[in-house]
Design a protein around this motif. Structure first.
Motif, short mmCIF file in Angstrom:
data_model
loop_
_atom_site.label_atom_id
_atom_site.label_comp_id
_atom_site.label_asym_id
_atom_site.label_seq_id
_atom_site.Cartn_x
_atom_site.Cartn_y
_atom_site.Cartn_z
N LYS A 44 0.80 -1.31 -0.09
CA LYS A 44 -0.10 -0.04 0.08
C LYS A 44 0.94 1.27 0.02
CE LYS A 44 -3.90 -1.96 2.49
NZ LYS A 44 -4.83 -2.00 3.52
N ARG A 45 1.84 1.34 0.66
CA ARG A 45 2.98 2.31 0.90
C ARG A 45 3.57 2.88 -0.42
NH1 ARG A 45 5.33 1.68 6.82
NH2 ARG A 45 3.43 2.10 8.10
N SER A 46 4.00 1.67 -1.20
CA SER A 46 4.68 1.75 -2.27
C SER A 46 3.82 2.01 -3.35
CB SER A 46 5.71 0.54 -2.45
OG SER A 46 5.06 -0.56 -2.54
N MET A 47 2.45 2.05 -3.50
CA MET A 47 1.56 2.18 -4.78
C MET A 47 1.89 3.19 -5.55
SD MET A 47 -0.25 -0.54 -5.20
CE MET A 47 -1.45 0.15 -6.23
N ARG A 48 2.04 4.38 -4.87
CA ARG A 48 2.31 5.64 -5.79
C ARG A 48 3.57 5.56 -6.27
NH1 ARG A 48 0.52 10.81 -1.81
NH2 ARG A 48 -1.75 10.12 -1.43
N GLN A 49 4.76 5.26 -5.79
CA GLN A 49 5.86 5.03 -6.33
C GLN A 49 5.97 4.00 -7.70
OE1 GLN A 49 5.36 5.09 -3.15
NE2 GLN A 49 7.07 6.07 -2.12
N PHE A 93 3.24 3.23 -9.12
CA PHE A 93 2.47 3.64 -10.14
C PHE A 93 3.06 4.65 -11.04
CE2 PHE A 93 -0.47 7.09 -11.77
CZ PHE A 93 -1.35 6.51 -12.47
N LEU A 94 3.96 5.42 -10.34
CA LEU A 94 4.79 6.50 -11.23
C LEU A 94 5.83 5.82 -11.94
CD1 LEU A 94 5.76 9.34 -11.69
CD2 LEU A 94 6.99 9.30 -9.73
N GLN A 136 10.10 -0.42 1.55
CA GLN A 136 8.78 -0.11 2.39
C GLN A 136 8.62 -1.62 3.18
OE1 GLN A 136 6.84 2.24 2.47
NE2 GLN A 136 7.94 3.30 0.74
#
Length: 296
Positions: free
Chosen positions: A150-155, A157-158, A238
């Motif tokens: 969950k914490r690494s979803m943004r990275q 996705f980018l 993470q």
């Protein structure tokens, strides 16, 4: 334990609840081990039943074993619901849905008549593989992996968005360079080639024939090798962060201000100060009684 997973009332239901939903007793651990073995055995039966040679020779055994597992898991689900105060809350949870999916296909075989429905039933039988998901509730580290994901979803996705832009650029260039005879009939087809090349899979169904196209392919493959570790590194970082938060506390030492003590630590690693501010230091009374001038 979740707030909605509570025993129905004192007595038999509470004792059953402690065995099924808790693992701090000998019976609870034994139940968990037996359930894991049953789940693995049922999945092995499903896997072997999908092999034509085994199904021809042992099809009858697989059939009765499947019904045995289905009856056992149905009884287990019924007992789970019986001992809960709010059984419908469990049915709406992730593991409750998995429990229902695990036993539903076999029971549907009794309700769907007709030879034409056999194909549908055979497809539904594949859903029994969802029993594997029930093993997740017995793995304590699974929550750490989910938190890290969950914490690494943004990275992540980018990262994938950047890869998509890179793939689109290379695919557009190759669509202009290579001919349709080489397989580059459209930009989407070229994107497929770029993804295959970037991941260094190399199916070989779409291959550049010009020297410039081959040179670009080499560059794309080298880029793929250089960036393949990026999402792994992000996710690993993470995971390490989640492990640290699980093991270490963020509260500062009242004596020296040092942080990141282990949650079970009683004294500061640097200055030896008592960390639990809600209780008194048992060592202080001992030191006070040994101090000069103290009376016994």
């Amino acid at each position: 334990m979740s707030s909605h997973l509570k025993p129905a009332r004192e007595g038999l239901r509470t004792r059953i609840f402690q065995v099924i939903f808790e693992s701090d007793t000998l019976l609870g651990k034994g139940f968990d081990v037996a359930l894991i073995v049953a789940i693995l055995a049922s999945v092995i039966v499903v896997l072997l039943d999908s092999v034509a040679a085994f199904r021809t020779q042992y099809g009858t055994w697989f059939y009765w074993l499947e019904w045995g597992f289905t009856l056992a898991f149905t009884l287990e689900l019924a007992v789970r619901l019986y001992c809960l105060e709010r059984p419908f809350w469990y049915l709406r949870s992730f593991y409750g849905i998995v429990d229902v999916i695990a036993i539903l296909p076999t029971w549907l075989m009794l309700l769907i008549p007709g030879a034409q429905s056999l194909v549908v039933v055979r497809l539904l039988r594949v859903l029994r593989i969802f029993r594997v998901l029930r093993l997740m509730q017995f793995v304590g580290e699974g929550r750490l992996l989910l938190d890290a994901l969950k914490r690494s979803m943004r990275q992540i996705f980018l990262f994938f968005f950047s890869i998509f832009m890179l793939v689109t650029i290379f695919a557009s260039v190759m669509y202009l360079i290579e001919s349709p005879e080489a397989g580059f009939t459209s930009i989407p087809q070229s994107i497929y080639w770029a993804i295959v090349s970037l991941t260094t899979v190399g199916y070989g169904d779409v291959v550049p024939v010009t020297p410039l196209g081959q040179a670009i392919t080499v560059i794309l493959m080298l880029i793929g090798y250089s960036i393949i570790a990026v999402p792994t590194g992000v996710f690993s970082a993470q995971v390490i962060r989640s492990i640290r938060e699980e093991r270490y506390s963020d509260e500062a030492c009242p004596g020296c201000g040092h942080e990141h003590h282990e949650k079970r630590a009683k004294y500061c690693l640097l200055c030896g100060t008592w960390l639990d501010e809600e209780t008194s230091d048992p060592r202080a009374s001992e030191m006070g009684s040994d101090a000069p001038g103290s009376t016994s």
